[in-house]
Motif scaffolding. Sequence first.
Motif, PDB file in Angstrom:
ATOM      1  N   SER A 114       0.836  -1.212   0.000  1.00 19.41           N
ATOM      2  CA  SER A 114       0.000   0.000   0.000  1.00 19.41           C
ATOM      3  C   SER A 114       0.866   1.256   0.000  1.00 19.41           C
ATOM      4  N   LYS A 115       1.981   1.194   0.706  1.00 20.92           N
ATOM      5  CA  LYS A 115       2.880   2.344   0.750  1.00 20.92           C
ATOM      6  C   LYS A 115       3.460   2.632  -0.627  1.00 20.92           C
ATOM      7  N   LEU A 118       0.795   4.075  -2.847  1.00 25.23           N
ATOM      8  CA  LEU A 118       0.533   5.481  -2.513  1.00 25.23           C
ATOM      9  C   LEU A 118       1.596   6.385  -3.135  1.00 25.23           C
ATOM     10  N   TYR A 122       1.101   9.468  -6.067  1.00 28.79           N
ATOM     11  CA  TYR A 122       1.526  10.860  -5.964  1.00 28.79           C
ATOM     12  C   TYR A 122       2.522  11.261  -7.047  1.00 28.79           C
ATOM     13  N   ASP A 129      -5.040  14.923  -3.991  1.00 25.99           N
ATOM     14  CA  ASP A 129      -5.588  13.586  -3.778  1.00 25.99           C
ATOM     15  C   ASP A 129      -6.384  13.116  -4.989  1.00 25.99           C
ATOM     16  N   LEU A 169      -7.694   9.331  -4.930  1.00 27.23           N
ATOM     17  CA  LEU A 169      -6.792   8.495  -4.141  1.00 27.23           C
ATOM     18  C   LEU A 169      -7.493   7.220  -3.671  1.00 27.23           C
ATOM     19  N   LEU A 173      -6.274   3.417  -4.708  1.00 26.50           N
ATOM     20  CA  LEU A 173      -5.816   2.410  -3.749  1.00 26.50           C
ATOM     21  C   LEU A 173      -6.703   1.164  -3.776  1.00 26.50           C
TER      22      LEU A 173
END
Length: 302
Positions: A114-115, A118, A122, A129, A169, A173
Amino acid sequence: MQSDAVSIFTALLQLLCYSYGFQLNSHQSTLANFHTIYHTLNRLNLTEDVSQDEHQTGSLRSCSSADCYSKTMPPRKKRRPTTGDDLSAKKSRHDSMYRKHEASRIKTEDVFSSKRCLEWFYEYSGSDDVVGPEGMEKFCEDIGVEPENVVMLVLAWKLDAQNMGYFTLQEWLKGMGALQCDTTEKLRNSLEYLRSVLNESTHFKLIYRYAFDFAREKDQRSLDINTAKCMLGLLFGKTWPLFPVFSQFLEQSKYKVINKDQWCNVLEFSKTINLDLSNYDEDGAWPVLLDEFVEWYKDRQS
């Protein structure tokens, strides 16, 4: 002690003589002679040596060959490894550690993060977002897909995106997590799968219905005719032979928008009606839009 030894010695001698057939002529003289011999040997300390020798011989006979070999032979020395052996051993250990490290690294990279997802988001949204038109253009360039390619519609459906040209966002995800994609490379490798989704009729129907709401203006209940033609081109351009004719009909028709009922019936029409329209029932529950298309097409044919 001496008399006992003489008695034993005499008994042994008698046994030997009997075994080899000798006769003792004078028992007393024989004993006397043996007695003298025994004392002579005793003075010379020969009886003690003989007994010691017999004791040692008995000990040697009682030991096994392996024990005797180990006691008599010098210990075998271990071969010391050469420089080449040391290098080979070190290289083998290093290769084993490297393989374990690589396996661990590859396994870690394969697992969805997930990191990492993310951070990937970006790259296209900046500090916002939402990935907007500019970020979407760069995103399409990175994955090697044109913005108007149908695979982008399938991706939007997977992300359940609500507005054309934008990915939030939360959508990113959730959708990328479902696809297990957290890098550009992983998504590239998934493009063929996204294209194949269209070949399954149930999924195609869901994507077709989704496309109407995805493409329309959110304050409008209908889809403007130009956008409708573009979306129908994406979905039917290579699969419905009558689509080019239907597109021409829409261009010259009076219709400026298409509602959802008309949109859904176009899909049903494409799946059930023959290319020559011979099985089309004018009295069926088809919308007027399709009645007019059939009439227009037959007039052209005649």
